[in-house]
Scaffold this motif. Structure first.
Motif: not given
Ligand code: PA5
Length: 424
Positions: A83, A132-134, A137, A275, A279
């Motif tokens: 994000s 923020s998706k969740s 965070t 990333q 990841e």
């Molecule tokens: O790849 C991922 O899912 C993480 O790195 C998220 O992008 C990061 O933790 C941010 O998450 P969010 O957008 O839910 O706040």
């Protein structure tokens, strides 16, 4: 307008035959992506995302961008990981530090960093995009609290509604609740697109449109990338060649991939790539360790390690053919440094010789390398490159046998941190 993958310096490390031998496995990975039959198949929304973006949505975002730029001197973008990195990667790739001012919050918790930003913005007209998706965070949540407090000292509640934009899940999470409760304008992150694959969703498109980026060309590049890099033809598809080559290198003990560029505007692009690859691939003791270098700076520090260190590394250069400016090297009468040999030449001519010399020297020193080359640093080529990298990591993750679309490992520090903070 295509990207080029130069594999000359894989010679002796990975033969064409090694890549051809992976044909059947690449085809299985390709089918798993296309038919959504592989691991993590509920997070494959990115595979056809570019072709699904509506032109009307792009127009809506362009209008939003104009409105925000008119009533603001700058924007704060709040977010971390997926994000955050794509936004910064895009803006720095396109224009370095110039353009409509954007400040980033939510990716670190350094007090001095925040203090300096709030000091700088005291007398500015500020708008905010919180992403923020969740929606839960820690870093962006706390960043948003601080930003709201800062804005509340400047603006009325009614004005805040015009200045705060949320990008989050359609239904879940604290940020969705905050947006709905306060009547903030909001955009939805699709459920089936993970954070690190989300640069072409509202996560990237909203702040980039506000910053004045040509998001139409960015999406066009990604759409062309989707067509070009989804073809199951290992002889023609350079994206699948890249995925197969890096897997073959990994199997030969090259467990670190260094993405290097001689162009400093690509620094955050390599952060975004780290990333995406770190990841996605690093699971259950498997995975290539992604690292990055920006030259010439790093040639004078990490250059020693690349040339002469442990031979467990391969390198991928990111190169560009045409730059937007020229800068001729001045002639000097005395020529004390001996560089009149390049006087009158463009500085990029010397930069390119440095790249060619480095690629050759690292190869001879035992570091196989490839180059991904683009014509220009513009929105179109970046959109294409984003899709190239996303598709390649989907394939290479499946080659490694992992689920490339989850990230269970990032929860470990959160659990311990919440325990220390006494958070349930
Ligand atoms: O790849 C991922 O899912 C993480 O790195 C998220 O992008 C990061 O933790 C941010 O998450 P969010 O957008 O839910 O706040």
């Amino acid at each position: 307008m295509s990207l080029i993958l130069d594999r000359e310096y894989l010679k002796g490390f990975v033969a064409n035959e090694d890549i051809r031998n992976l044909q059947a496995r690449v085809e299985t990975a390709h089918n798993d992506l296309n038919h959504k039959t592989g691991k993590g198949n509920d997070f494959l929304g990115w595979t056809d995302l570019p072709s699904k973006i509506q032109d009307g949505f792009i127009v809506e975002l362009e209008q939003l961008g104009k409105d925000v730029r008119q009533n603001s001197d700058c924007v704060i973008s709040i977010g971390i990981g997926g994000s955050y990195l794509g936004i910064r990667a895009t803006l720095e790739f396109l224009r370095g530090k110039d353009g409509f001012p954007i400040f980033y919050i939510g990716h670190n918790m350094s007090v001095d960093y925040h203090y300096r930003i709030f000091e700088q913005l005291k007398n500015k007209r500020v708008s905010v995009v919180v992403i923020s998706k969740s929606g839960t965070t820690t870093e962006p949540a706390l960043g948003f609290r601080l930003v709201k407090q800062f804005l509340k000292e400047k603006y009325s509640e009614a004005e805040l509604k015009k200045r705060i934009i949320c990008v989050t899940d359609e239904k879940k999470g604290a940020l969705r609740k905050i947006a709905d409760k306060n009547g903030y304008r909001s955009f939805v992150i699709p459920d089936d697109v993970g954070g690190r694959f989300s640069v072409l969703t509202p996560v990237g498109l909203v702040p980039l449109a506000i910053a004045g980026v040509d998001i139409c060309s960015l999406v066009k590049g990604a759409r062309d990338g989707q067509k070009e890099y989804s073809l199951m033809d290992l002889d023609k598809n350079i994206c699948y060649q890249y995925a197969a080559a890096r897997y073959a290198l990994y199997k030969k003990g090259k467990v670190i991939e260094v993405t290097s560029s001689f162009y400093d505007n690509m620094q955050y692009l390599t952060e975004w790539w780290k990333q995406l690859y770190g990841e996605s691939e690093a699971k259950g003791g498997e995975g290539i360790f992604p690292a990055s270098l920006i030259m010439s700076t790093d040639l004078h520090s990490m250059g020693q390690l690349m040339q002469d260190g442990m031979r467990n590394v391969f390198e991928t250069f990111l190169d560009v053919e045409q730059l937007s400016h020229c800068l001729a090297i001045p002639q000097e009468q005395e020529d004390l440094d001996g560089f009149n040999i390049v006087a009158g030449k463009d500085l990029d001519y010397v930069n390119k010789q440095a790249y060619k010399a480095t690629a050759a020297a690292h190869f001879e020193g035992g570091v196989p390398n490839m180059t991904i080359r683009m014509e220009k640093c513009d929105e179109y080529h970046l959109g294409k490159l984003y899709y190239f990298y996303e598709r390649a990591v989907g394939i290479s993750g499946y080659l490694l046998g992992v689920n490339p679309f989850d990230q269970p490992g990032v929860e470990a520090y959160k659990k311990k941190m919440f325990a220390l903070l006494g958070k349930k």
